[in-house]
Design an enzyme around this catalytic site. Structure first.
Site, PDB file in Angstrom:
ATOM      1  N   HIS A  97     -33.231  10.980  39.915  1.00 51.08           N
ATOM      2  CA  HIS A  97     -33.555  11.282  41.255  1.00 51.08           C
ATOM      3  C   HIS A  97     -32.411  12.160  42.071  1.00 51.08           C
ATOM      4  O   HIS A  97     -31.221  11.608  42.025  1.00 51.08           O
ATOM      5  CB  HIS A  97     -34.020  10.277  42.401  1.00 51.08           C
ATOM      6  N   GLU A 169     -38.164  18.726  41.629  1.00 53.22           N
ATOM      7  CA  GLU A 169     -38.177  18.938  42.986  1.00 53.22           C
ATOM      8  C   GLU A 169     -37.040  19.602  43.501  1.00 53.22           C
ATOM      9  O   GLU A 169     -35.950  19.323  43.079  1.00 53.22           O
ATOM     10  CB  GLU A 169     -37.782  17.057  43.374  1.00 53.22           C
TER      11      GLU A 169
HETATM   12  P1  PGA Z   1     -40.837  12.981  49.859  1.00 55.71           P
HETATM   13  O1  PGA Z   1     -39.791  12.647  48.878  1.00 55.71           O
HETATM   14  O2  PGA Z   1     -41.974  13.166  49.377  1.00 55.71           O
HETATM   15  O3  PGA Z   1     -40.568  12.316  51.071  1.00 55.71           O
HETATM   16  O4  PGA Z   1     -40.142  14.616  50.289  1.00 55.71           O
HETATM   17  C1  PGA Z   1     -39.954  13.147  47.561  1.00 55.71           C
HETATM   18  C2  PGA Z   1     -38.738  12.411  46.813  1.00 55.71           C
HETATM   19  O5  PGA Z   1     -37.566  12.299  47.072  1.00 55.71           O
HETATM   20  O6  PGA Z   1     -39.050  12.024  45.422  1.00 55.71           O
END
Ligand code: PGA
Length: 264
Positions: A97, A169
């Site tokens: 992450h 992401e």
């Molecule tokens: P968020 O977080 O949905 O609050 O943007 C996503 C993540 O950090 O995996």
């Protein structure tokens, strides 16, 4: 075979012990009369995993995941958690992450080692990749994703690849980074297409087609439909909204419906 949609709730360190159990209970209640035709995973903090497992009981609607794991099986690593300690409890685990990469300096090599170790232990890794705001602004998104995916593909066997999930992401789009707007779903879809192309080049088209790829970053009930309307997005990794059971269930329903509408 069509890819089964997947939503993953990353609860980070947002919920206290008590709030975690309350959230699980609320989630279970909301799902009671809903037909769940997708994979749903929640990822509470380590100390809560065993208790959440008990709270979930025999529920086949929600699976349990960890937020991280160490890349070594055992050893003198104070404060760390080994795959052998979580494998009886979880079937999924987030790795790489961006918060861990940025705040604890986790490297691509460590992420790859974690992913391989998890696969060996029968736990599905959810591998996060994505570009920073600076890389996005410097037009380096494609090169960053290519570099991360090529590195990963060089480190896994074709068999291991079939047992993992990628979560793309854009780091700047994560809600806590206060994004000015959510990314354009069409761009996200194209980047996911790029990931499949790289997989097809390294292995084959079948491996690329089978790989589940999620989008993550400020996913909410109000915007998930726009992502699911794009081809190739198999669901979402959700932070903030996943700690609100009503929102999380709403997102699940929309993902499930979109999957049906795609004709899968
Ligand atoms: P968020 O977080 O949905 O609050 O943007 C996503 C993540 O950090 O995996």
């Amino acid at each position: 075979m069509p890819r089964r949609p997947l939503v993953v709730g990353n609860w980070k360190m947002e919920l206290s012990y008590k709030a975690t159990l309350e959230t699980v209970t609320a989630l279970k209640k909301l799902l009671k009369n809903i037909k769940v035709e997708l994979d749903v995973v929640i990822c509470p903090s380590f100390p809560m995993l065993a208790e959440v497992q008990v709270a979930l009981g025999q529920s086949e609607k929600v699976a349990l995941g960890a937020q991280n794991v160490h890349w070594e099986e055992k050893g003198a690593w104070t404060g760390e958690v080994s795959v052998t300690q979580i494998e009886p409890i979880v079937s999924w685990c987030i790795v790489g992450h961006s918060e861990r990469r940025e705040l604890t300096g986790e490297t691509d090599q460590q992420v790859q080692a974690k992913a391989n170790l998890l696969v060996q232990h029968g736990v599905t890794p959810i591998i996060c990749i994505g570009e920073t705001l600076a890389e996005y602004e410097a037009d380096q998104t494609v090169s960053k994703i290519t570099q991360q995916i090529e590195g990963l593909l060089a480190s896994v066997t074709r068999m291991a690849l079939t047992k993992l999930v990628i979560a793309y992401e854009p780091i700047w789009a994560i809600s806590t980074n206060n994004p000015p707007a959510v990314p354009d779903p069409t761009n996200i879809s194209q980047l996911i297409l790029l990931i499949r192309k790289l997989v097809a080049e390294r292995f084959d088209a079948d491996a690329a087609e089978r790989l589940r790829i999620l989008y993550g970053g400020s996913v909410k009930p109000g915007n998930i439909q726009s992502f699911m309307a794009e081809p190739g997005i198999d669901g979402a990794l959700i932070g903030s909204a996943s700690t609100h059971p009503l929102d999380f269930v709403e997102i699940m329903k929309i993902v499930q419906q979109a999957h049906h509408e795609r004709g899968n």
